[in-house]
Design a protein around this motif. Sequence first.
Motif: not given
Length: 387
Positions: A230-256
Amino acid sequence: MPQHPYGLAGLTVLHMTQPVEGGVARVVTDLAAAQVRAGARVVVACPPQGPLAHAVTAVGAETARWPARRSPGPALPVEVTAAAHILGDVDPDLLHLHSAKAGLAGRLAAHGTVPTVFQPHAWSWEAARGPVRAAALRWERHATRWTERVLCVSRAECASGQTHGVRAAYTVVPNGVDTGHFTPAADPAAVRAALPALSGLDPAAPLVVCVGRLCPQKGQDVLLDAWQSVGARLPGALLVLVGDGPDARRLMARAPDRVLLAGPVADPLPWYQAADVVVQPSRWEGMALAPLEAMACGRPVVLTNVAGARESLPAEDGDHVVPVGDERALASALLRLLTDTGLRGDAGRRGLAHVREQHAVDTTTAAVADLYARLVALPAPTLGAAR
């Protein structure tokens, strides 16, 4: 609430639940509020951590402290004993168990001595593999002897139980949302500008929002992989993950790039209203609440093909449902909506009309109340009978 054949006034209902956040907590709170208004005494047994205890107290229900972990483990005997003490103290006319842990501990504690409703909120075996999955299936098949009714939130969830040999009396009541609270924004741009997490970002940037617990079930890891395309096609697009949970740190580390983790919120309403598209990339569900809430706000949604997904959408929007775990299909569905304003608008209007007609919370709570009334009116010998 509509009148019921036997009424709820004077009835004592005990809800037992673990988890205490997310969709399950909202369902329990909505049911508790409606049942209190109908004149029932409502007690919610749950762990004291999390927002649920405060939420149900605010709508007039009582709470009972049930110290339970989310997953089965060595603490189960203590949790069953605690559940038995609560049952003795409350002496309910009906026991309503929500999700796998309460379904396990609550039925072991009650043993069919009180009319019992079990609501899976997605079946336990879907989250397991190998011997744990086999044990979960054996338990669910066995526990129906202590279950007056299995309450499913979608026809697909019901069919899964039947297919897997869970022989029970089933009732399907689709999830509902508060369409008085979740409504379209008069000015989505103003809502977006008021969100502190988006301060300083381009207010016109395409915005995709995913609301849910950050955990393997909800599939945010697949969404992050899809977002590369999605980002390659729409470089300005923004994805927001709303919430918390056990994967928060892992997702943050790999987020593009162009991915924001907004953390937990008390009310996701402004995020739905601000979004161009809402996405739910789950690996399993019963019927997720977040897409219904998003559609009630007039937002188009993209879902994975889990239980309840197709049932929650208007028939015309079936192409917004993609295979589970398919990052390419997920990216393609998001791009179709993000690049076509007319398509987004049409889908948003259809979803809004669909939710208001099919998934209003008052319809859901009335159907559950009718179920209660039928169950407590059953002759005593039927309670706990083996199936």
